[in-house]
Write a protein that holds these residues in place. Structure first.
Motif, PDB file in Angstrom:
ATOM      1  N   ASN A 130      14.279 -19.619 -12.189  1.00 52.37           N
ATOM      2  CA  ASN A 130      13.662 -18.499 -11.473  1.00 52.37           C
ATOM      3  C   ASN A 130      14.675 -17.529 -10.886  1.00 52.37           C
ATOM      4  N   VAL A 131      15.969 -17.700 -11.217  1.00 47.53           N
ATOM      5  CA  VAL A 131      17.016 -16.824 -10.692  1.00 47.53           C
ATOM      6  C   VAL A 131      17.539 -15.908 -11.793  1.00 47.53           C
ATOM      7  N   THR A 132      17.650 -14.620 -11.475  1.00 46.93           N
ATOM      8  CA  THR A 132      18.360 -13.669 -12.321  1.00 46.93           C
ATOM      9  C   THR A 132      19.488 -13.064 -11.492  1.00 46.93           C
ATOM     10  N   VAL A 133      20.421 -12.384 -12.155  1.00 50.61           N
ATOM     11  CA  VAL A 133      21.594 -11.874 -11.442  1.00 50.61           C
ATOM     12  C   VAL A 133      21.870 -10.430 -11.825  1.00 50.61           C
ATOM     13  N   LYS A 134      22.260  -9.640 -10.826  1.00 49.82           N
ATOM     14  CA  LYS A 134      22.658  -8.258 -11.057  1.00 49.82           C
ATOM     15  C   LYS A 134      24.173  -8.196 -11.264  1.00 49.82           C
ATOM     16  N   LEU A 135      24.558  -7.507 -12.316  1.00 50.36           N
ATOM     17  CA  LEU A 135      25.963  -7.377 -12.681  1.00 50.36           C
ATOM     18  C   LEU A 135      26.496  -6.052 -12.138  1.00 50.36           C
ATOM     19  N   GLY A 136      27.247  -6.124 -11.067  1.00 52.72           N
ATOM     20  CA  GLY A 136      27.779  -4.926 -10.441  1.00 52.72           C
ATOM     21  C   GLY A 136      28.183  -5.229  -9.011  1.00 52.72           C
ATOM     22  N   GLY A 137      28.343  -4.185  -8.220  1.00 55.08           N
ATOM     23  CA  GLY A 137      28.733  -4.365  -6.832  1.00 55.08           C
ATOM     24  C   GLY A 137      30.198  -4.728  -6.659  1.00 55.08           C
ATOM     25  N   ARG A 139       0.829  -1.207   0.000  1.00 51.39           N
ATOM     26  CA  ARG A 139       0.000   0.000   0.000  1.00 51.39           C
ATOM     27  C   ARG A 139       0.865   1.259   0.000  1.00 51.39           C
ATOM     28  N   ALA A 140       1.925   1.248   0.785  1.00 50.25           N
ATOM     29  CA  ALA A 140       2.797   2.424   0.894  1.00 50.25           C
ATOM     30  C   ALA A 140       3.510   2.721  -0.421  1.00 50.25           C
ATOM     31  N   GLY A 141       3.777   1.684  -1.201  1.00 49.91           N
ATOM     32  CA  GLY A 141       4.501   1.860  -2.456  1.00 49.91           C
ATOM     33  C   GLY A 141       3.629   2.157  -3.640  1.00 49.91           C
ATOM     34  N   GLY A 142       2.319   2.252  -3.419  1.00 50.86           N
ATOM     35  CA  GLY A 142       1.437   2.453  -4.553  1.00 50.86           C
ATOM     36  C   GLY A 142       1.587   1.299  -5.516  1.00 50.86           C
ATOM     37  N   ASP A 143       1.881   1.579  -6.762  1.00 48.40           N
ATOM     38  CA  ASP A 143       2.090   0.499  -7.737  1.00 48.40           C
ATOM     39  C   ASP A 143       3.565   0.295  -8.034  1.00 48.40           C
ATOM     40  N   ARG A 144       4.446   0.720  -7.100  1.00 48.79           N
ATOM     41  CA  ARG A 144       5.883   0.656  -7.377  1.00 48.79           C
ATOM     42  C   ARG A 144       6.624  -0.443  -6.615  1.00 48.79           C
ATOM     43  N   LEU A 145       6.084  -0.945  -5.514  1.00 49.06           N
ATOM     44  CA  LEU A 145       6.806  -1.976  -4.764  1.00 49.06           C
ATOM     45  C   LEU A 145       6.849  -3.267  -5.574  1.00 49.06           C
ATOM     46  N   ARG A 146       8.054  -3.792  -5.755  1.00 48.80           N
ATOM     47  CA  ARG A 146       8.216  -5.004  -6.563  1.00 48.80           C
ATOM     48  C   ARG A 146       8.848  -6.161  -5.790  1.00 48.80           C
ATOM     49  N   GLY A 147       9.579  -5.853  -4.724  1.00 50.23           N
ATOM     50  CA  GLY A 147      10.261  -6.942  -4.050  1.00 50.23           C
ATOM     51  C   GLY A 147      10.723  -6.569  -2.663  1.00 50.23           C
ATOM     52  N   ILE A 148      11.346  -7.554  -2.011  1.00 44.95           N
ATOM     53  CA  ILE A 148      11.835  -7.420  -0.633  1.00 44.95           C
ATOM     54  C   ILE A 148      13.282  -7.891  -0.586  1.00 44.95           C
ATOM     55  N   ALA A 164      15.938  -5.951 -16.547  1.00 47.70           N
ATOM     56  CA  ALA A 164      15.438  -5.220 -15.378  1.00 47.70           C
ATOM     57  C   ALA A 164      13.983  -4.826 -15.561  1.00 47.70           C
ATOM     58  N   MET A 165      13.615  -4.401 -16.769  1.00 41.51           N
ATOM     59  CA  MET A 165      12.230  -4.012 -17.030  1.00 41.51           C
ATOM     60  C   MET A 165      11.283  -5.189 -16.870  1.00 41.51           C
ATOM     61  N   ARG A 166      11.710  -6.367 -17.344  1.00 40.75           N
ATOM     62  CA  ARG A 166      10.848  -7.546 -17.246  1.00 40.75           C
ATOM     63  C   ARG A 166      10.763  -8.058 -15.810  1.00 40.75           C
ATOM     64  N   VAL A 167      11.899  -8.205 -15.160  1.00 40.90           N
ATOM     65  CA  VAL A 167      11.927  -8.792 -13.819  1.00 40.90           C
ATOM     66  C   VAL A 167      11.201  -7.911 -12.809  1.00 40.90           C
ATOM     67  N   TYR A 168      11.373  -6.588 -12.937  1.00 38.65           N
ATOM     68  CA  TYR A 168      10.737  -5.671 -11.995  1.00 38.65           C
ATOM     69  C   TYR A 168       9.444  -5.063 -12.529  1.00 38.65           C
ATOM     70  N   ASN A 218       2.795 -11.185  -4.876  1.00 33.87           N
ATOM     71  CA  ASN A 218       3.396 -10.884  -6.178  1.00 33.87           C
ATOM     72  C   ASN A 218       4.684 -10.081  -6.014  1.00 33.87           C
ATOM     73  N   LEU A 219       5.497 -10.458  -5.026  1.00 34.90           N
ATOM     74  CA  LEU A 219       6.762  -9.795  -4.755  1.00 34.90           C
ATOM     75  C   LEU A 219       7.927 -10.751  -5.014  1.00 34.90           C
ATOM     76  N   SER A 220       9.042 -10.198  -5.442  1.00 34.45           N
ATOM     77  CA  SER A 220      10.257 -10.975  -5.665  1.00 34.45           C
ATOM     78  C   SER A 220      11.156 -10.878  -4.440  1.00 34.45           C
ATOM     79  N   LEU A 221      12.242 -11.630  -4.460  1.00 33.82           N
ATOM     80  CA  LEU A 221      13.223 -11.607  -3.377  1.00 33.82           C
ATOM     81  C   LEU A 221      14.588 -11.257  -3.933  1.00 33.82           C
ATOM     82  N   ASP A 222      15.146 -10.145  -3.480  1.00 30.62           N
ATOM     83  CA  ASP A 222      16.543  -9.824  -3.757  1.00 30.62           C
ATOM     84  C   ASP A 222      17.387 -10.446  -2.657  1.00 30.62           C
ATOM     85  N   VAL A 223      18.505 -11.054  -3.035  1.00 33.74           N
ATOM     86  CA  VAL A 223      19.395 -11.690  -2.059  1.00 33.74           C
ATOM     87  C   VAL A 223      20.808 -11.159  -2.234  1.00 33.74           C
ATOM     88  N   TRP A 224      21.358 -10.586  -1.167  1.00 35.43           N
ATOM     89  CA  TRP A 224      22.761 -10.173  -1.144  1.00 35.43           C
ATOM     90  C   TRP A 224      23.473 -11.145  -0.218  1.00 35.43           C
TER      91      TRP A 224
END
Length: 352
Positions: A243-250, A130-139, A334-338, A179-185
């Motif tokens: 079901n896994v994607t990866v961020k290139l960076g960090g 609710r707080a994110g309106g239509d922008r919250l995509r994951g945790i 990024a556009m598809r996953v989020y 309908n939320l994804s999970l980011d894992v660091w």
């Protein structure tokens, strides 16, 4: 109680010693991972991020990743992180006004919810949505942990074994219902735990942050080749799961063991590309461009290089790839996953 930051200090005067022309300036970019915060001695809010975005690359949108920013100062502990999503949703609305140009900041939001609440996290997730309106995509939770005190990438390190705990995994199972994804660091030493977690949640979109955290400090200092082999073997197992994607960076964090920040002048994009290419190319080869996305991880990685140089380095690494592959790496995945609007690039191009 003051908490010492594990991040490198950002030195604008030092960063200004290295300039380059922007490579491939017409390539649309969705910055898949950045932060905004106001901490003692380290303020990086919308104006600071916008200044970096305006350094020359065609950044059309960004995805915010939680960083304990602007939590509420009262109310139940589990509800206080809602303040961060409220804050970032406001920044996104500010950017979407068009007053600040064509770029759309924080188009998607990855927030924090205490997943160790288990099934009791459900109302927290609903409040965050609710707080994110239509922008919250994951945790995303704080999960990167190592027993060596020299290895730390978070001001408030998590307890050991969090990724394997029953309560945490119960909480993770609640994400798909909202309908939320999970980011894992996680560091490369934790990737077996990430693998088990992913295998238990085949219907959940899981995003592996920062190429899976290859370490280069503490017991891993001077062991880059051995670490690379261990890291690659673990990443390959994750890449086998669809079901896994990866961020290139960090790779500009201290935990990687790179020491560009110790040089008299900041690195150029060729230096960075040479150092980072083995990790980024390996991820692209294992996952494919359609499951990889570039991230700035700013302001954390800004301790080692500027925004302009960082994206030039990424562009050098993938210069041999086809345009459709580059489109996936720099924006499409990024556009598809989020779940960003497919018109975001076209809308950007159409604006005066």
């Amino acid at each position: 109680m003051s908490i010492t930051s594990p991040h490198l200090s950002v030195r604008e005067d030092w960063l200004s010693l290295k300039t380059e022309e922007v490579l491939d300036p017409g390539q649309p970019i969705v910055d898949a991972h950045h932060h905004l915060w106001d901490r003692p001695g380290a303020c990086y809010l919308f104006p600071e991020y916008l200044a970096d975005v305006r350094s020359g690359h065609k950044v059309v949108a960004s995805i915010f990743a939680q960083c304990r920013s602007m939590y509420r100062d009262s109310g139940p502990d589990e509800m206080r992180p809602i303040g961060e999503v409220e804050f970032i949703n406001g920044v996104a609305a500010q950017s979407a006004s068009g007053i600040y140009g064509q770029f759309r900041a924080c188009t998607a939001i990855v927030g924090f919810a205490e997943l160790t609440l288990g099934a009791k996290v459900a109302p927290v997730l609903q409040a965050l949505v609710r707080a994110g309106g239509d922008r919250l995509r994951g945790i995303r939770n704080t999960t990167a942990w190592h027993q060596d005190p020299a290895i730390r990438s978070n001001p408030q390190p998590p307890p050991p074994g969090l990724l394997s705990s029953d309560k945490f995994r119960q909480g993770v199972r609640c994400l798909a219902r909202e309908n939320l994804s999970l980011d894992v660091w996680a560091y490369h030493t934790q990737l077996n735990e990430v693998l088990e977690l992913t295998q238990q949640n085949p219907d959940l979109s899981i995003i592996l942050d920062h190429v899976g955290g290859p370490l280069g400090l503490g017991p891993y200092a001077g062991q880059r080749d051995a670490v690379f082999l261990d890291w690659k073997a673990s990443v390959a197992k994750l890449a086998a799961l669809p079901n896994v994607t990866v961020k290139l960076g960090g790779l500009g964090m201290k935990t990687t063991g790179f020491v560009f920040h110790e040089q008299p002048k900041p690195p150029g994009s060729r230096e960075l590309a040479e150092a980072w290419k083995p990790y980024i190319e390996t991820c692209i080869e294992l996952f494919g461009p359609d499951r990889c996305m570039f991230e700035s991880n700013f302001p954390v990685d800004k301790g080692m290089c500027s925004y302009l140089i960082l994206w030039n380095a990424f562009k050098r690494i993938v210069e041999r790839y086809s345009q459709p592959e580059k489109q996936a790496l720099f924006s499409g995945t990024a556009m598809r996953v989020y779940r960003l609007s497919p018109n975001i690039v076209a809308d950007h191009a159409a604006m005066p």
